[in-house]
Design a protein around this motif. Structure first.
Motif, mmCIF file in Angstrom:
data_model
loop_
_atom_site.group_PDB
_atom_site.id
_atom_site.type_symbol
_atom_site.label_atom_id
_atom_site.label_comp_id
_atom_site.label_asym_id
_atom_site.label_seq_id
_atom_site.Cartn_x
_atom_site.Cartn_y
_atom_site.Cartn_z
ATOM 1 N N ALA A 18 5.410 5.898 2.676
ATOM 2 C CA ALA A 18 6.489 6.337 3.577
ATOM 3 C C ALA A 18 6.590 7.862 3.579
ATOM 4 O O ALA A 18 6.667 8.495 4.639
ATOM 5 N N ASP A 37 6.811 14.887 -5.676
ATOM 6 C CA ASP A 37 6.487 13.603 -6.326
ATOM 7 C C ASP A 37 6.352 13.804 -7.822
ATOM 8 O O ASP A 37 5.840 14.824 -8.292
ATOM 9 N N ALA A 50 -0.356 -5.824 -4.257
ATOM 10 C CA ALA A 50 -1.436 -6.778 -3.989
ATOM 11 C C ALA A 50 -2.355 -6.218 -2.903
ATOM 12 O O ALA A 50 -3.354 -6.840 -2.546
ATOM 13 N N ALA A 52 -2.564 -5.786 0.342
ATOM 14 C CA ALA A 52 -2.944 -6.349 1.647
ATOM 15 C C ALA A 52 -2.140 -5.690 2.761
ATOM 16 O O ALA A 52 -0.926 -5.510 2.638
ATOM 17 N N ALA A 124 12.656 14.359 -8.701
ATOM 18 C CA ALA A 124 13.935 14.622 -8.031
ATOM 19 C C ALA A 124 15.030 13.948 -8.848
ATOM 20 O O ALA A 124 14.870 12.814 -9.302
ATOM 21 N N ASP A 288 10.530 1.504 0.802
ATOM 22 C CA ASP A 288 11.218 0.588 -0.122
ATOM 23 C C ASP A 288 12.634 1.069 -0.445
ATOM 24 O O ASP A 288 13.515 0.259 -0.736
ATOM 25 N N GLY A 300 5.115 -4.348 2.303
ATOM 26 C CA GLY A 300 5.892 -3.179 2.720
ATOM 27 C C GLY A 300 5.057 -1.956 3.020
ATOM 28 O O GLY A 300 5.607 -0.904 3.339
ATOM 29 N N ILE A 301 3.724 -2.072 2.932
ATOM 30 C CA ILE A 301 2.915 -0.863 3.165
ATOM 31 C C ILE A 301 3.048 -0.445 4.636
ATOM 32 O O ILE A 301 3.423 0.686 4.948
HETATM 33 C C1 LIG Z 1 3.591 -6.560 -7.236
HETATM 34 C C2 LIG Z 1 3.674 -6.015 -5.836
HETATM 35 C C3 LIG Z 1 2.800 -6.473 -4.856
HETATM 36 C C4 LIG Z 1 2.879 -5.962 -3.555
HETATM 37 N N1 LIG Z 1 1.962 -6.377 -2.631
HETATM 38 C C5 LIG Z 1 1.985 -5.869 -1.383
HETATM 39 C C6 LIG Z 1 0.986 -6.219 -0.429
HETATM 40 O O1 LIG Z 1 0.035 -6.963 -0.704
HETATM 41 N N2 LIG Z 1 1.089 -5.700 0.813
HETATM 42 C C7 LIG Z 1 2.090 -4.845 1.162
HETATM 43 O O2 LIG Z 1 2.144 -4.425 2.324
HETATM 44 N N3 LIG Z 1 3.031 -4.473 0.268
HETATM 45 C C8 LIG Z 1 2.996 -4.945 -0.993
HETATM 46 N N4 LIG Z 1 3.924 -4.537 -1.909
HETATM 47 C C9 LIG Z 1 4.979 -3.601 -1.483
HETATM 48 C C10 LIG Z 1 4.461 -2.177 -1.298
HETATM 49 O O3 LIG Z 1 3.763 -1.774 -2.450
HETATM 50 C C11 LIG Z 1 5.638 -1.240 -1.025
HETATM 51 O O4 LIG Z 1 6.465 -1.795 -0.026
HETATM 52 C C12 LIG Z 1 5.210 0.151 -0.569
HETATM 53 O O5 LIG Z 1 4.302 0.735 -1.456
HETATM 54 C C13 LIG Z 1 6.456 1.034 -0.445
HETATM 55 O O6 LIG Z 1 6.085 2.334 -0.126
HETATM 56 P P1 LIG Z 1 7.088 3.557 -0.375
HETATM 57 O O7 LIG Z 1 6.368 4.759 0.095
HETATM 58 O O8 LIG Z 1 8.408 3.239 0.185
HETATM 59 O O9 LIG Z 1 7.315 3.598 -1.951
HETATM 60 P P2 LIG Z 1 6.289 3.793 -3.153
HETATM 61 O O10 LIG Z 1 4.927 3.357 -2.771
HETATM 62 O O11 LIG Z 1 6.939 3.153 -4.318
HETATM 63 O O12 LIG Z 1 6.246 5.374 -3.353
HETATM 64 C C14 LIG Z 1 7.315 6.076 -3.918
HETATM 65 C C15 LIG Z 1 6.816 7.419 -4.419
HETATM 66 O O13 LIG Z 1 7.945 8.137 -4.908
HETATM 67 C C16 LIG Z 1 7.628 8.736 -6.144
HETATM 68 N N5 LIG Z 1 8.893 8.879 -6.879
HETATM 69 C C17 LIG Z 1 9.680 7.900 -7.364
HETATM 70 N N6 LIG Z 1 10.772 8.422 -7.944
HETATM 71 C C18 LIG Z 1 10.674 9.766 -7.814
HETATM 72 C C19 LIG Z 1 11.500 10.858 -8.210
HETATM 73 N N7 LIG Z 1 12.653 10.674 -8.846
HETATM 74 N N8 LIG Z 1 11.087 12.109 -7.920
HETATM 75 C C20 LIG Z 1 9.909 12.331 -7.282
HETATM 76 N N9 LIG Z 1 9.093 11.328 -6.887
HETATM 77 C C21 LIG Z 1 9.478 10.072 -7.141
HETATM 78 C C22 LIG Z 1 6.632 7.782 -6.785
HETATM 79 O O14 LIG Z 1 5.825 8.447 -7.739
HETATM 80 C C23 LIG Z 1 5.837 7.306 -5.572
HETATM 81 O O15 LIG Z 1 4.717 8.128 -5.336
HETATM 82 C C24 LIG Z 1 3.870 -5.007 -3.227
HETATM 83 C C25 LIG Z 1 4.747 -4.546 -4.212
HETATM 84 C C26 LIG Z 1 4.645 -5.030 -5.504
HETATM 85 C C27 LIG Z 1 5.571 -4.488 -6.562
#
Ligand SMILES: Cc1cc2nc3c(=O)[nH]c(=O)nc-3n(C[C@H](O)[C@H](O)[C@H](O)COP(=O)(O)OP(=O)(O)OC[C@H]3O[C@@H](n4cnc5c(N)ncnc54)[C@H](O)[C@@H]3O)c2cc1C
Length: 450
Positions: A18, A37, A50, A52, A124, A288, A300-301
């Motif tokens: 995101a 980050d 996972a 996908a 952060a 997320d 959630g990707i």
């Molecule tokens: C077990 C599991 C299986 C999954 N399988 C799938 C799948 O097969 N397909 C799919 O589409 N989705 C899947 N998901 C969901 C998917 O991984 C997430 O929805 C997606 O990665 C969310 O992206 P994001 O950018 O919101 O958050 P994230 O990918 O969690 O990125 C958040 C970023 O913020 C950084 N961060 C966190 N806190 C701080 C802070 N305080 N200060 C600075 N940086 C910080 C972290 O280091 C990270 O880089 C799965 C999730 C899990 C747990």
């Protein structure tokens, strides 16, 4: 600290999918962007997952498909097994199993190449608030210590723990915590197998409360001779440990005999409709942190890429217009609800229903094909549940097999349509939000009662 200007147009907390997408879009529009980050630069992209993602997400956002080291496998669909494994549904759909680190590194490069700056290994801590606006965030980094990063707009894209959103003042109206019923705790391993997967281009999902109460177990391809195997359980008080369940009930399958662990880890998976409101003065939430994942399967990707992109488009317009108030940022809510949120809210009603079913009821529903594979594929692509599903259930009701279960299913489908209509009428302006939210809450209370 040479990377820090006095003030940026946009501060993005979190360089996940995101955050990187948001930074790329906004920097591409000419905004000065800082991404913060907690990870070191070379580990950005790593995520317990996972892995996908459907091909349509790339098409919608104009992103190049993964290839080379980013691509672990191509998939052509998902097979969902009933608790006994005697019945299965095949839902067709092209997609990829991505290697999250190189994929994330590509997204990060995309943002840096158009001028975004990265402050890595920087955590952060909290939003900075002045005169009713978020004006940046307090950040801690070694060896510099605490510092303040200022921006016109700040996007919280820090993932499930939502570092900034969870520390917003009560008047902003954000939930500080997510209800335990509305997320899962997942654990997964990537394993090298001795044998072969039955279907190396199909993701397998296993519904069974014995394996994964309130969630599911999965075996996804992860490149030649490898599988991503895991399970998620609903995070309610006293939930079982997903790792123990995986070891006891899944890794004992013949497929995993002699297999070797390559990666292991657990994390949280939001499985609810998106936050009803994702903006405040100078502030937005994406990915997320805003519960934008698909409530039914937790994917959630793609959703987070979309959320980050929409947030950045709206932030860019707002910065250009010199108005970053809640009212100016509101259109982000409207667009996300139109493109994804209304569909996710509808699916969330079904998720709540599914989590209350016994294995026996799931087996029955799947064996009678009360909802067909085509119906599932349509709904997962954003369509509403069709009238033919109602007709089928009414017919089954008349045949008097399991009237209680079928009545609940029928009421669930009706509520799904009501929720869809309500979310389709998401208020265009913040003024209509209070009344809209009350009705949304009423509908979801009704879903819990079904
Ligand atoms: C077990 C599991 C299986 C999954 N399988 C799938 C799948 O097969 N397909 C799919 O589409 N989705 C899947 N998901 C969901 C998917 O991984 C997430 O929805 C997606 O990665 C969310 O992206 P994001 O950018 O919101 O958050 P994230 O990918 O969690 O990125 C958040 C970023 O913020 C950084 N961060 C966190 N806190 C701080 C802070 N305080 N200060 C600075 N940086 C910080 C972290 O280091 C990270 O880089 C799965 C999730 C899990 C747990």
């Amino acid at each position: 600290m040479e990377v820090l200007k006095a003030r940026y147009d946009l501060l993005v907390v979190g360089a996940g999918v995101a955050g990187c997408m948001a930074a790329r879009v906004a920097a591409g529009r000419g905004l000065s962007v800082c991404i913060v980050d907690v990870k070191p630069r070379e580990r950005i992209g790593e995520k317990v997952c996972a892995d996908a993602i459907g091909k349509h997400h790339f098409d919608r956002l104009g992103l190049a498909y993964p290839r080379g080291e980013e691509l672990k496998a191509r998939i052509k669909g998902v097979r969902v097994f009933s608790p006994s494994k005697r019945v299965s549904y095949f839902v067709e759909g092209n997609g990829f199993i991505v290697n999250r680190r190189p994929f994330g590194q590509r997204l990060l490069r995309g943002a840096l190449d158009v001028g975004a700056e990265l402050l890595d290994e920087a955590k952060a801590l909290r939003p900075l608030i002045k005169d009713g606006f978020v004006v940046g965030a307090e950040v801690k980094r070694k060896p510099e210590g605490k510092m303040e990063v200022y921006a016109e707009v700040t996007i919280d894209a820090s993932g499930f723990l939502a570092t900034l959103r969870s520390k917003m003042p009560p008047e902003a109206g954000f939930p500080t915590k997510i209800d335990r019923r509305d997320y899962c705790v997942g654990y997964r391993e990537v394993r090298e197998l001795e044998g072969e997967l039955d279907e190396p281009d199909v993701c397998h999902i296993y519904l069974s409360s014995a394996l994964a109460p309130g969630g599911y177990a999965w075996v996804f391809p992860a490149g030649e001779g490898k599988a991503n195997v895991g399970l998620g359980v609903q995070a309610v008080e006293g939930h079982p440990n997903p790792r123990s369940l995986l070891y006891e009930r899944v890794l004992s399958w013949t497929l995993f005999e002699g297999s070797r662990v390559l990666e292991a880890g657990g994390w949280f998976i939001p499985t609810r409709r998106p936050l009803e409101n994702m903006v405040w003065n100078g502030f937005m939430v994406a990915g997320d942190a805003a519960c934008q994942a698909n409530p039914l399967h937790g994917g959630g990707i793609g959703q987070s890429l979309l959320g980050g992109s929409l947030a950045a488009e709206v932030a860019s317009d707002a910065v250009e217009a010199g108005d970053v108030s809640l009212k100016a940022l509101w259109v982000y809510n409207v667009r996300f609800m139109q493109l994804m949120g209304a569909r996710n809210a509808e699916l969330d009603v079904f998720r709540i229903f599914l989590q209350k079913l016994t294995d026996d009821e799931i087996e029955y529903g799947m064996s009678k094909r009360l909802i067909t594979e085509e119906e599932l594929a349509r709904v997962s692509e954003g369509e509403s549940i069709s009238l033919s599903a109602f007709a089928k259930i009414s017919k089954a009701l008349r045949a008097l097999g399991r009237p209680g279960f079928l009545r609940r299913l029928s009421r669930t489908l009706k509520l799904m349509r009501a929720v869809r209509s309500h979310y389709d009428a998401y208020p265009e302006e913040p003024e209509g939000f209070r009344a809209w939210r009350e009705e949304a809450q009423r509908l979801f209370e009704a879903a819990r009662e079904l």
